[in-house]
Design a protein around this motif. Structure first.
Motif, mmCIF file in Angstrom:
data_model
loop_
_atom_site.group_PDB
_atom_site.id
_atom_site.type_symbol
_atom_site.label_atom_id
_atom_site.label_comp_id
_atom_site.label_asym_id
_atom_site.label_seq_id
_atom_site.Cartn_x
_atom_site.Cartn_y
_atom_site.Cartn_z
ATOM 1 N N PRO A 5 0.817 -1.213 0.000
ATOM 2 C CA PRO A 5 0.000 0.000 0.000
ATOM 3 C C PRO A 5 0.853 1.267 0.000
ATOM 4 O O PRO A 5 1.966 1.265 0.539
ATOM 5 N N LEU A 11 -3.734 -2.604 3.958
ATOM 6 C CA LEU A 11 -4.355 -3.779 3.350
ATOM 7 C C LEU A 11 -4.784 -4.720 4.474
ATOM 8 O O LEU A 11 -3.970 -5.097 5.313
ATOM 9 N N PHE A 77 -9.611 -9.002 0.173
ATOM 10 C CA PHE A 77 -8.986 -8.025 1.046
ATOM 11 C C PHE A 77 -9.778 -6.729 1.008
ATOM 12 O O PHE A 77 -10.622 -6.522 0.139
ATOM 13 N N ILE A 79 -8.791 -2.533 1.203
ATOM 14 C CA ILE A 79 -7.737 -1.519 1.301
ATOM 15 C C ILE A 79 -8.425 -0.226 1.742
ATOM 16 O O ILE A 79 -9.457 0.155 1.200
#
Length: 90
Positions: A5, A11, A77, A79
């Protein structure tokens, strides 16, 4: 795949929720809510000379609609910016 990131982004991989209630009733997948608890997989370096508070391995709580969901291979995931994280679970 290796993902890092940028700036103050984090993340997160969601942690699994309980499949049964305290009394033993099994909750079907269609009735379960997405967990608002996850483990930090990677964190950016920070923004504007402010270091990150969270690091990889931390378990955190976040708002239900925080961040953006993404799928990498078979894993899902989220973010999000660090300021969307509500708390670190210790």
């Amino acid at each position: 795949m290796n993902l890092k990131p940028l700036q103050d982004r984090v993340l997160i991989k969601r942690l699994e929720t309980e499949q049964t209630t305290a009394s033993g009733i099994i909750i079907p997948d269609s009735a379960q809510e997405k967990p608002m608890k996850g483990e930090v997989v990677a964190a950016g370096p920070g923004k504007d000379n402010a270091p990150m508070t969270v690091k990889a391995g931390d378990v955190v709580l976040f708002a239900k609609y925080a961040g953006n969901e993404l799928k990498i291979d078979a894993d899902e995931f989220i973010i999000m910016r660090e300021d969307e994280i509500l708390a670190i679970v210790e």
